[in-house]
Design a protein around this motif. Structure first.
Motif, PDB file in Angstrom:
ATOM      1  N   ALA A 172      46.503  21.598  66.246  1.00 58.75           N
ATOM      2  CA  ALA A 172      45.131  21.887  66.656  1.00 58.75           C
ATOM      3  C   ALA A 172      44.197  21.935  65.454  1.00 58.75           C
ATOM      4  CB  ALA A 172      45.087  23.210  67.413  1.00 58.75           C
ATOM      5  N   ALA A 173      44.639  22.567  64.379  1.00 60.43           N
ATOM      6  CA  ALA A 173      43.816  22.644  63.167  1.00 60.43           C
ATOM      7  C   ALA A 173      43.572  21.256  62.586  1.00 60.43           C
ATOM      8  CB  ALA A 173      44.494  23.540  62.133  1.00 60.43           C
ATOM      9  N   ALA A 174      44.597  20.411  62.623  1.00 60.22           N
ATOM     10  CA  ALA A 174      44.440  19.045  62.122  1.00 60.22           C
ATOM     11  C   ALA A 174      43.457  18.261  62.981  1.00 60.22           C
ATOM     12  CB  ALA A 174      45.797  18.342  62.102  1.00 60.22           C
ATOM     13  N   ARG A 175      43.493  18.515  64.289  1.00 53.69           N
ATOM     14  CA  ARG A 175      42.572  17.812  65.181  1.00 53.69           C
ATOM     15  C   ARG A 175      41.135  18.258  64.942  1.00 53.69           C
ATOM     16  NH1 ARG A 175      43.310  13.396  66.517  1.00 53.69           N
ATOM     17  NH2 ARG A 175      45.338  13.818  67.478  1.00 53.69           N
ATOM     18  N   VAL A 176      40.915  19.547  64.671  1.00 53.35           N
ATOM     19  CA  VAL A 176      39.576  20.024  64.345  1.00 53.35           C
ATOM     20  C   VAL A 176      39.072  19.355  63.073  1.00 53.35           C
ATOM     21  CG1 VAL A 176      38.239  22.023  63.579  1.00 53.35           C
ATOM     22  CG2 VAL A 176      39.763  22.238  65.540  1.00 53.35           C
ATOM     23  N   ALA A 177      39.922  19.280  62.059  1.00 54.44           N
ATOM     24  CA  ALA A 177      39.525  18.649  60.798  1.00 54.44           C
ATOM     25  C   ALA A 177      39.203  17.173  60.996  1.00 54.44           C
ATOM     26  CB  ALA A 177      40.642  18.818  59.764  1.00 54.44           C
ATOM     27  N   ASP A 178      39.995  16.504  61.826  1.00 56.89           N
ATOM     28  CA  ASP A 178      39.742  15.089  62.105  1.00 56.89           C
ATOM     29  C   ASP A 178      38.421  14.911  62.827  1.00 56.89           C
ATOM     30  OD1 ASP A 178      40.604  12.182  62.663  1.00 56.89           O
ATOM     31  OD2 ASP A 178      40.314  12.992  64.683  1.00 56.89           O
ATOM     32  N   PHE A 179      38.181  15.736  63.847  1.00 59.08           N
ATOM     33  CA  PHE A 179      36.959  15.577  64.615  1.00 59.08           C
ATOM     34  C   PHE A 179      35.731  15.950  63.801  1.00 59.08           C
ATOM     35  CE2 PHE A 179      33.882  17.303  67.829  1.00 59.08           C
ATOM     36  CZ  PHE A 179      33.488  16.065  68.312  1.00 59.08           C
ATOM     37  N   ALA A 180      35.857  16.894  62.895  1.00 60.17           N
ATOM     38  CA  ALA A 180      34.716  17.279  62.062  1.00 60.17           C
ATOM     39  C   ALA A 180      34.171  16.083  61.285  1.00 60.17           C
ATOM     40  CB  ALA A 180      35.110  18.391  61.101  1.00 60.17           C
ATOM     41  N   ARG A 181      35.040  15.147  60.943  1.00 64.46           N
ATOM     42  CA  ARG A 181      34.601  13.954  60.219  1.00 64.46           C
ATOM     43  C   ARG A 181      33.859  12.976  61.129  1.00 64.46           C
ATOM     44  NH1 ARG A 181      39.711  14.933  57.698  1.00 64.46           N
ATOM     45  NH2 ARG A 181      40.813  13.654  59.238  1.00 64.46           N
ATOM     46  N   ARG A 182      34.014  13.149  62.457  1.00 58.23           N
ATOM     47  CA  ARG A 182      33.384  12.224  63.404  1.00 58.23           C
ATOM     48  C   ARG A 182      32.327  12.887  64.276  1.00 58.23           C
ATOM     49  NH1 ARG A 182      36.552  11.297  67.199  1.00 58.23           N
ATOM     50  NH2 ARG A 182      38.358  12.609  66.761  1.00 58.23           N
ATOM     51  N   ALA A 183      32.153  14.198  64.139  1.00 51.28           N
ATOM     52  CA  ALA A 183      31.332  14.968  65.071  1.00 51.28           C
ATOM     53  C   ALA A 183      29.874  14.528  65.086  1.00 51.28           C
ATOM     54  CB  ALA A 183      31.430  16.460  64.744  1.00 51.28           C
ATOM     55  N   ALA A 184      29.362  14.014  63.973  1.00 47.81           N
ATOM     56  CA  ALA A 184      27.962  13.596  63.931  1.00 47.81           C
ATOM     57  C   ALA A 184      27.695  12.448  64.899  1.00 47.81           C
ATOM     58  CB  ALA A 184      27.578  13.192  62.508  1.00 47.81           C
ATOM     59  N   GLY A 185      28.713  11.676  65.210  1.00 45.61           N
ATOM     60  CA  GLY A 185      28.534  10.550  66.128  1.00 45.61           C
ATOM     61  C   GLY A 185      28.952  10.855  67.550  1.00 45.61           C
ATOM     62  N   TYR A 186      29.300  12.103  67.821  1.00 40.92           N
ATOM     63  CA  TYR A 186      29.855  12.460  69.131  1.00 40.92           C
ATOM     64  C   TYR A 186      28.928  12.105  70.282  1.00 40.92           C
ATOM     65  CZ  TYR A 186      31.503  15.499  72.939  1.00 40.92           C
ATOM     66  OH  TYR A 186      31.923  15.985  74.147  1.00 40.92           O
ATOM     67  N   ASP A 187      27.661  12.464  70.188  1.00 37.28           N
ATOM     68  CA  ASP A 187      26.754  12.255  71.305  1.00 37.28           C
ATOM     69  C   ASP A 187      26.574  10.775  71.607  1.00 37.28           C
ATOM     70  OD1 ASP A 187      25.236  13.493  73.319  1.00 37.28           O
ATOM     71  OD2 ASP A 187      23.371  13.063  72.257  1.00 37.28           O
ATOM     72  N   ALA A 188      26.665   9.930  70.579  1.00 44.62           N
ATOM     73  CA  ALA A 188      26.470   8.493  70.761  1.00 44.62           C
ATOM     74  C   ALA A 188      27.716   7.794  71.275  1.00 44.62           C
ATOM     75  CB  ALA A 188      26.027   7.855  69.443  1.00 44.62           C
ATOM     76  N   THR A 189      28.887   8.368  71.042  1.00 48.43           N
ATOM     77  CA  THR A 189      30.128   7.648  71.350  1.00 48.43           C
ATOM     78  C   THR A 189      31.021   8.309  72.397  1.00 48.43           C
ATOM     79  OG1 THR A 189      31.301   8.762  69.535  1.00 48.43           O
ATOM     80  CG2 THR A 189      30.196   6.673  69.021  1.00 48.43           C
ATOM     81  N   ARG A 190      30.700   9.532  72.806  1.00 45.94           N
ATOM     82  CA  ARG A 190      31.635  10.275  73.656  1.00 45.94           C
ATOM     83  C   ARG A 190      31.834   9.637  75.026  1.00 45.94           C
ATOM     84  NH1 ARG A 190      29.112  14.384  77.053  1.00 45.94           N
ATOM     85  NH2 ARG A 190      26.837  14.209  77.004  1.00 45.94           N
ATOM     86  N   ASN A 191      30.905   8.803  75.480  1.00 47.64           N
ATOM     87  CA  ASN A 191      31.035   8.156  76.783  1.00 47.64           C
ATOM     88  C   ASN A 191      31.639   6.754  76.709  1.00 47.64           C
ATOM     89  OD1 ASN A 191      30.010   9.968  78.871  1.00 47.64           O
ATOM     90  ND2 ASN A 191      28.074   9.873  77.739  1.00 47.64           N
ATOM     91  N   LEU A 192      32.072   6.328  75.529  1.00 52.02           N
ATOM     92  CA  LEU A 192      32.605   4.981  75.351  1.00 52.02           C
ATOM     93  C   LEU A 192      34.128   5.037  75.327  1.00 52.02           C
ATOM     94  CD1 LEU A 192      30.176   3.771  72.538  1.00 52.02           C
ATOM     95  CD2 LEU A 192      29.915   3.501  75.019  1.00 52.02           C
ATOM     96  N   PRO A 193      34.797   4.630  76.390  1.00 54.38           N
ATOM     97  CA  PRO A 193      36.252   4.786  76.442  1.00 54.38           C
ATOM     98  C   PRO A 193      37.007   3.923  75.438  1.00 54.38           C
ATOM     99  CG  PRO A 193      35.456   3.597  78.371  1.00 54.38           C
ATOM    100  CD  PRO A 193      34.249   4.120  77.665  1.00 54.38           C
ATOM    101  N   ALA A 194      36.396   2.859  74.935  1.00 56.32           N
ATOM    102  CA  ALA A 194      37.074   2.003  73.969  1.00 56.32           C
ATOM    103  C   ALA A 194      36.894   2.475  72.537  1.00 56.32           C
ATOM    104  CB  ALA A 194      36.579   0.558  74.099  1.00 56.32           C
ATOM    105  N   VAL A 195      36.217   3.605  72.350  1.00 57.56           N
ATOM    106  CA  VAL A 195      35.930   4.138  71.015  1.00 57.56           C
ATOM    107  C   VAL A 195      36.511   5.537  70.917  1.00 57.56           C
ATOM    108  CG1 VAL A 195      34.079   4.871  69.462  1.00 57.56           C
ATOM    109  CG2 VAL A 195      33.838   2.765  70.784  1.00 57.56           C
ATOM    110  N   GLU A 196      37.017   5.903  69.765  1.00 65.17           N
ATOM    111  CA  GLU A 196      37.511   7.270  69.571  1.00 65.17           C
ATOM    112  C   GLU A 196      36.325   8.185  69.310  1.00 65.17           C
ATOM    113  OE1 GLU A 196      40.881   9.815  67.137  1.00 65.17           O
ATOM    114  OE2 GLU A 196      40.287   7.848  66.400  1.00 65.17           O
ATOM    115  N   GLY A 197      35.668   8.579  70.387  1.00 63.47           N
ATOM    116  CA  GLY A 197      34.453   9.357  70.241  1.00 63.47           C
ATOM    117  C   GLY A 197      34.569  10.800  70.668  1.00 63.47           C
ATOM    118  N   THR A 198      35.682  11.185  71.306  1.00 63.41           N
ATOM    119  CA  THR A 198      35.840  12.556  71.775  1.00 63.41           C
ATOM    120  C   THR A 198      36.678  13.366  70.792  1.00 63.41           C
ATOM    121  OG1 THR A 198      37.822  12.070  73.075  1.00 63.41           O
ATOM    122  CG2 THR A 198      35.696  11.746  74.147  1.00 63.41           C
TER     123      THR A 198
END
Length: 278
Positions: free
Chosen positions: A17-43
């Motif tokens: 879980a901690a590793a997943r938080v660290a991974d997502f923190a690197r992508r969180a700025a793009g979350y709103d733009a990509t979270r609805n795209l199933p072909a992209v790792e946006g969540t």
């Protein structure tokens, strides 16, 4: 993409879980733009860890907000709040997985359709975005959230099958199955919840697939259609020449659509009108 395998790389436990938080923190700025795209790792892909108590919502909140700032993290934090709302609903209505939040829906004329339900559960509806999601669910125990909404809407509105059947199928299959989130999500789609989308919001599967650029997602989970171009893969029945070139025959390599979208939409609205007037 490799990540589209779902949770093949999921590491159960607090360290995962901690590793997943660290991974997502690197992508969180793009979350709103990509979270609805199933072909992209946006969540965030934190849902199994949250469900199993491997990380608390509070720790997830601060892990992301402290890394990127609350303003940047706000779209993700809003989703954590929605999850907490689901827990609150269950606290007030423990039978929310069985009982509609709006009385009119106790009279809704659902159809008894075992074959239709099986087609949906197995990813054989003939609608590629729905089938991709249902196959991802069965293979990995997870489904992209946008596709969860599309698949759920298809079951209850295109097929008029009781939302509780879908809720239980998700419960059985999801590695992140959470009673509050699952029942809240299904009643939201059905329009029967205490704070839900209106029933007449009926997702058009093809339109959703095009809008959210799901071509590569479909190719990953519906390999029969992998050689179709982007402009044909969302509604293959409308592209006979592309099907011919790809060697795909509807009804053989891939099913024909089990319902017509416009006819199913009209039927669903008529069923809703009948339930409201009884």
């Amino acid at each position: 993409p490799d990540w589209a395998g779902g949770f093949a790389d999921w590491q159960p436990g607090e360290a995962g879980a901690a590793a997943r938080v660290a991974d997502f923190a690197r992508r969180a700025a793009g979350y709103d733009a990509t979270r609805n795209l199933p072909a992209v790792e946006g969540t965030s892909r934190l849902s199994p860890h949250l469900t199993l108590g491997e990380i608390s919502p509070n720790a997830a909140w601060h892990g992301i907000a402290d890394a990127v700032g609350e303003a940047v993290a706000e779209p993700f934090l809003r989703e954590l709040g929605w999850r907490d709302f689901g827990q609150n609903i269950i606290d007030q209505f423990p039978d929310y997985g069985d009982v509609p939040g709006r009385a009119a829906f106790t009279r809704f004329p659902f159809r008894d359709d075992p074959e239709g339900f099986q087609a949906w559960a197995r990813g054989q509806t003939g609608y590629p975005i729905v089938d991709a999601g249902m196959r991802q669910l069965w293979a990995t125990g997870w489904m992209h959230n946008r596709v969860r909404m599309i698949a759920a809407s298809f079951l209850v509105k295109h097929q008029l099958i009781d939302w509780r059947q879908g809720e239980r199928w998700f419960w059985d299959c999801l590695v992140d199955a959470d009673y509050g989130s699952n029942s809240l999500g299904w009643q939201w789609v059905m329009g029967s919840g205490v704070d839900s989308s209106p029933f007449n919001r009926i997702f058009a599967p093809v339109g959703q697939s095009v809008r959210f650029a799901a071509a590569d997602y479909i190719r990953r989970w519906v390999p029969e259609l992998a050689h179709l171009p982007d402009d044909a893969i969302h509604a293959p029945w409308e592209a006979p020449q592309a099907l011919l070139r790809a060697g795909v025959r509807l009804g053989r390599e891939y099913p024909e659509p089990i319902v017509n979208h416009e006819a199913a939409r009209a039927r669903a609205l008529a069923a809703f009108a009948a339930a409201r007037t009884e």
